[in-house]
Design a protein around this motif. Structure first.
Motif, PDB file in Angstrom:
ATOM      1  N   ARG A  75      48.744  36.744  21.251  1.00  0.00           N
ATOM      2  CA  ARG A  75      48.852  35.294  21.040  1.00  0.00           C
ATOM      3  C   ARG A  75      47.653  34.546  21.614  1.00  0.00           C
ATOM      4  N   ALA A  76      47.148  35.008  22.753  1.00  0.00           N
ATOM      5  CA  ALA A  76      46.019  34.334  23.400  1.00  0.00           C
ATOM      6  C   ALA A  76      44.756  34.395  22.547  1.00  0.00           C
ATOM      7  N   LEU A  77      44.688  35.353  21.637  1.00  0.00           N
ATOM      8  CA  LEU A  77      43.509  35.499  20.787  1.00  0.00           C
ATOM      9  C   LEU A  77      43.662  34.783  19.450  1.00  0.00           C
ATOM     10  N   GLU A  78      44.869  34.304  19.159  1.00  0.00           N
ATOM     11  CA  GLU A  78      45.100  33.600  17.904  1.00  0.00           C
ATOM     12  C   GLU A  78      44.469  32.209  17.946  1.00  0.00           C
ATOM     13  N   ASP A  79      44.113  31.729  16.795  1.00  0.00           N
ATOM     14  CA  ASP A  79      43.645  30.351  16.678  1.00  0.00           C
ATOM     15  C   ASP A  79      44.890  29.467  16.677  1.00  0.00           C
TER      16      ASP A  79
END
Length: 126
Positions: A75-79
């Motif tokens: 999730r932390a890497l999602e836009d």
């Protein structure tokens, strides 16, 4: 390899559980992606998003100092712009009459007068 919080690395999904997915970062190190860290929004089942053997890129969001357990996140890497959020309708109710600090402005002189009277009464009662 020494892992640090905030590091982005690649790994392979080695196991799926109802609460998350285990990811092998190297031969000796494994981490867990909790179900809440799989993507923005609601995730019913981790198995719908990830499969054993998937090669994925994850971010290290926590390393337990004592047990050395590594928490990972997709999730932390999602836009965050790709996540669509539909907020509940907010209903605003207004009170008729006094608004903001107006009521304090009106009652403050009464409070001061009452405090002075109480102080006088205490002095006289001694």
């Amino acid at each position: 390899m020494e892992y640090k919080i905030g590091m982005v690395t690649k790994g392979e999904v080695t196991g799926i559980q109802p609460y998350g997915a285990f990811v092998s970062l190297d031969e000796e190190t494994q981490g867990l992606i909790h179900i809440s860290e799989c993507k923005h929004g609601y995730v019913k089942e981790v198995g719908d998003l990830l499969k054993v053997g998937d090669q994925i890129t994850v971010m290290i969001i926590d390393i337990d100092e004592y047990t050395k357990k590594i928490s990972l996140s997709l999730r932390a890497l999602e836009d965050p712009q790709t996540f669509v959020y539909y907020p509940k309708k907010k209903r605003h109710y207004t009170k008729k009459g006094k608004i903001g600090f107006q009521s304090i402005r009106e009652t403050l002189p009464k409070w001061i007068k009452q405090a002075k009277e109480d102080e006088k009464n205490q002095i006289n009662s001694r």
